[in-house]
Design an enzyme around this catalytic site. Structure first.
Site: not given
Ligand code: NAP
Ligand code: GLV
Ligand code: GLV
Length: 323
Positions: A158, A179-180, A239-240, A269, A287-289
């Site tokens: 994503g 990815s999906r 991610a999570r 967490e 968790h400081i992403g």
């Molecule tokens: P996003 O644009 O929605 O990207 C997530 C991607 O994961 C989508 O492209 C989706 O695929 C794919 N996905 C969904 N279900 C799946 C599965 N079962 N198997 C494989 N891939 C799958 O979201 P983003 O903005 O990149 O953020 C992603 C995640 O990062 C968030 O949901 C959050 O949990 C985490 N995050 C963490 C921090 C941190 O502080 N560490 C900060 C920000 C975000 P398709 O497009 O192929 O459908």
């Molecule tokens: C952080 O983990 C976020 O999902 O924004």
């Protein structure tokens, strides 16, 4: 102009978000302790609020929603929204919003910080020096593993996953992703190859997780898959936490099946599996992403705009549900 809308913010966020909500004429209640809002307080007070700005650590489930008689919008101060029961919110015609895009670069940068820190033993080396052990340059001091030219596997291509991929070009890496849906534009821009998950895991030198936490991705990296990763690979998780079986990860690290791991998120967490803390091939972050001054301010602005748009126009800027 004073309006009758009341907004609850469960924890202090950058001032800009609070100012925008106040400027819109709303009555804003902010949890002034820089601590998570105790659940009992949330349950007791939610009834009177029209909008809720919550943190990823607040569990907004049926029990909360049952009491949220006036609630029209839940603006999560995060892009991930696995902490919210979106289905129950939708059933009650409550919008759920998140903060996409503004944190993509910051989070991708942090995934790279972890990847480099683990592979080049940055944290371990820093501790070594501070402990007074640096007696001069040595040919075999703290040897890590090369990053440039290796293969990176992205799980969940994503916004953040693709941004991590773009950064890999600067390291002359081969990029694999799962990815999906395939992403032709991403492939064109980076030369990335789409692979089935198990093939990706068996091939990549570095695996970086970027899918959301859902029913399908819970323990996506279970023991079997972790041990099916290439021997000596490095796992990065921004991610999570529950996407990885943390116990199985510890086992794979202890057996040296994996050479290391870089983790910004954990299964329970803020608790961290105690054995992870005793392994020097693991870098752990709290968790400081998205934690840059710039990004967190933008996120504050965004939650405010979502609340205002939902309350005034009946549709928010970044909805994750519809009804
Ligand atoms: P996003 O644009 O929605 O990207 C997530 C991607 O994961 C989508 O492209 C989706 O695929 C794919 N996905 C969904 N279900 C799946 C599965 N079962 N198997 C494989 N891939 C799958 O979201 P983003 O903005 O990149 O953020 C992603 C995640 O990062 C968030 O949901 C959050 O949990 C985490 N995050 C963490 C921090 C941190 O502080 N560490 C900060 C920000 C975000 P398709 O497009 O192929 O459908
Ligand atoms: C952080 O983990 C976020 O999902 O924004
Ligand atoms: C190291 O510092 C080198 O010059 O190779």
């Amino acid at each position: 102009m004073e309006k009758n809308f009341e907004v609850l913010i469960t924890r202090k966020i950058p001032e800009i978000g609070i100012d925008l909500l106040k400027a819109a004429g709303y009555k804003v209640t902010v949890n002034e302790n820089d601590q998570p809002l105790p659940r009992v307080e949330l349950l007791e007070s939610i009834e009177k609020f029209d909008a809720l700005v919550c943190m990823l650590s607040d569990k907004i489930d049926k029990e909360v929603l049952d009491r949220a008689k006036r609630l029209k919008v839940i603006a999560n101060y995060a892009v991930g929204y696995n902490n919210i029961d979106v289905e129950e919110a939708t059933r009650r015609k409550i919008f759920v919003t998140n903060t996409p895009d503004v944190l993509t670069a910051a989070t991708a940068d942090l995934a790279w910080a972890l990847l480099l820190a683990v592979s080049r033993r940055v944290v371990e080396a820093d501790h070594f020096l501070r402990q007074g052990k640096f007696k001069g340059w040595a040919p075999e001091l703290l040897l890590g593993t090369e990053v440039s030219g290796k293969t990176l596997g992205i799980v969940g291509a994503g916004r953040i996953g693709q941004a991590v991929g773009h950064r890999a070009l600067g390291f002359d890496m081969k990029i694999l992703y799962y990815s999906r849906q395939p992403k032709p534009e991403f492939e064109q821009a980076t030369g990335a190859h789409f692979l089935a998950l198990d093939e990706l895991l068996a091939t990549a030198d570095f695996v970086s997780l970027h899918c959301p936490l859902t029913l399908e991705t819970h323990h996506l990296l279970n023991e079997e898959r972790i041990f099916a990763m290439k021997k000596g690979a490095i796992l990065i998780n921004t991610a999570r936490g529950p996407v990885v079986d943390e116990k199985a990860l510890v086992k794979a690290l202890k057996k040296r099946h994996l050479a290391g791991a870089g983790l910004d998120v954990f299964e329970n967490e803020p608790e961290v599996h105690p054995e992870l803390l005793s392994l020097n091939n693991v870098v752990v972050l709290p968790h400081i992403g998205s934690a840059t001054v710039e990004t967190r301010s933008e996120m504050a602005r965004m939650v405010a705009k979502n609340v205002i748009s939902a309350l005034e126009k009946g549709v928010p800027v970044n909805p994750v549900n519809s009804f």
